[in-house]
Enzyme design. Structure first.
Site, PDB file in Angstrom:
ATOM      1  CG  ASP A 135      -1.967   1.203   1.728  1.00  0.00           C
ATOM      2  OD1 ASP A 135      -1.560   2.168   0.330  1.00  0.00           O
ATOM      3  OD2 ASP A 135      -2.442   0.651   2.044  1.00  0.00           O
ATOM      4  CE1 TYR A 167      -6.131  10.899 -11.471  1.00  0.00           C
ATOM      5  CE2 TYR A 167      -6.601  12.604 -13.052  1.00  0.00           C
ATOM      6  CZ  TYR A 167      -6.798  11.301 -12.581  1.00  0.00           C
ATOM      7  OH  TYR A 167      -5.661  10.588 -13.716  1.00  0.00           O
ATOM      8  CB  THR A 208      -7.688   0.976 -18.020  1.00  0.00           C
ATOM      9  OG1 THR A 208      -7.438   2.239 -18.003  1.00  0.00           O
ATOM     10  CG2 THR A 208      -6.227   0.939 -19.218  1.00  0.00           C
ATOM     11  CE  LYS A 236      -3.221  11.583 -11.584  1.00  0.00           C
ATOM     12  NZ  LYS A 236      -2.171  10.515 -11.136  1.00  0.00           N
ATOM     13  CG  ASN A 247       0.250   2.399 -12.882  1.00  0.00           C
ATOM     14  OD1 ASN A 247      -0.167   3.947 -14.322  1.00  0.00           O
ATOM     15  ND2 ASN A 247      -0.314   1.677 -12.348  1.00  0.00           N
ATOM     16  CB  SER A 295       1.203  13.631 -14.152  1.00  0.00           C
ATOM     17  OG  SER A 295       0.493  14.975 -13.533  1.00  0.00           O
TER      18      SER A 295
END
Length: 277
Positions: free
Chosen positions: A58, A150, A185, A154, A85, A136
């Protein structure tokens, strides 16, 4: 001299992390693949690959990160490429976000990444080599309603990485900021997108969420091609610091920069008015 590299990848159990892990192993390199869950990952790759070390980790647990990195170096002797990632996306307008929700985004995307960097750098400095690739996003260069937490995380990845690149250059360590656009994805699927619990009708968060989810399965980017780009830049003598991936990311970032320049020019007189004369 062998050109085989050792990769340390976070968030490797699914999505881009899994595709990068597969591609790197197929290329003949070694991988330390870390993720919070191990079951689905082992089903995808199996347990008998001698070039693969899969460890449960983690990124928000600093002691766990430190221990896993030490174990990885003992097993493979070194680490050459680091791919930060692991990521988390939370949709919600700023007024709707609770303190704990915003902190969770930052804990994974910023502080978790920094935990890895902090504890892997002593090994890279001793080697006088290494390449840190921080993931990023195109959202790190611009933002949209409902995606502020988010984007903020980033944006932070970019600022931190730009400083890091200058700090570690004397040690022969490279840094690349990867800014993917939309890649096909599960990141935008209903199972992956977290949504703020507190919903304020005035903002119509439901419509914003539906807009994001509408991209699922229609994203422009091919994660397998992204993985090949990472392998390519890992072999470069002078890899890029900033690397948008995908036509959507490239064009959106350029457009954002053009608009920023226009705004700066528009307000130049006011900006320069605060200097001592």
């Amino acid at each position: 001299m062998s050109t085989q590299k050792v990769w340390f990848i976070t968030g490797a159990s699914k999505g881009m992390g899994l595709e990068v892990t597969k591609a790197v192993l197929n290329h003949g390199d070694k991988v330390i693949a870390t993720s919070r869950s191990t079951d689905s990952f082992l089903e995808s790759l199996g347990e008998d690959n001698r070039n693969l070390l899969h460890l449960k980790m983690d990124v928000t647990n600093e002691q766990e990160v430190k221990d896993i990195i030490s174990k990885s170096v003992k097993v493979f002797g070194q680490i050459g490429v680091v791919v930060n990632n692991a990521g988390y996306n939370l949709l919600g307008n700023i007024e709707e976000l609770s303190d704990s929700e915003l902190r969770e985004t930052m804990d994974v995307n910023v502080f978790g990444m920094t935990n890895v960097i902090r504890h892997i750098l002593p090994h890279l400095r001793r080697q006088k080599s290494g390449h840190i690739i921080n993931i990023s996003s195109m959202m790190g260069y611009m933002s949209y309603p409902g995606n502020g937490s988010y984007s903020a995380s980033k944006f932070a990845v970019i600022g931190l990485s730009e400083a890091l690149a200058q700090e570690v250059e004397p040690f022969g360590i490279d840094v690349t900021i990867l800014a993917p656009g939309t890649f096909r994805t599960s990141f935008m699927s209903e199972s992956s997108l977290a949504v703020a619990k507190n919903k304020i009708d005035a903002y119509n968060l439901k419509e914003q969420v539906e807009t994001f989810r509408s991209f699922d399965g229609k994203q422009l980017g091919d994660p397998k091609k992204l993985a090949q780009v990472l392998i390519q830049i890992s072999r470069m003598e002078n890899p890029p610091l900033h690397l948008p991936l995908g036509s959507d990311s490239f064009n959106a970032i350029l457009g954002s920069r053009d608009r920023e320049q226009e705004e700066l020019k528009e307000w130049k007189e006011l900006s320069l008015s605060t200097d001592f004369k």
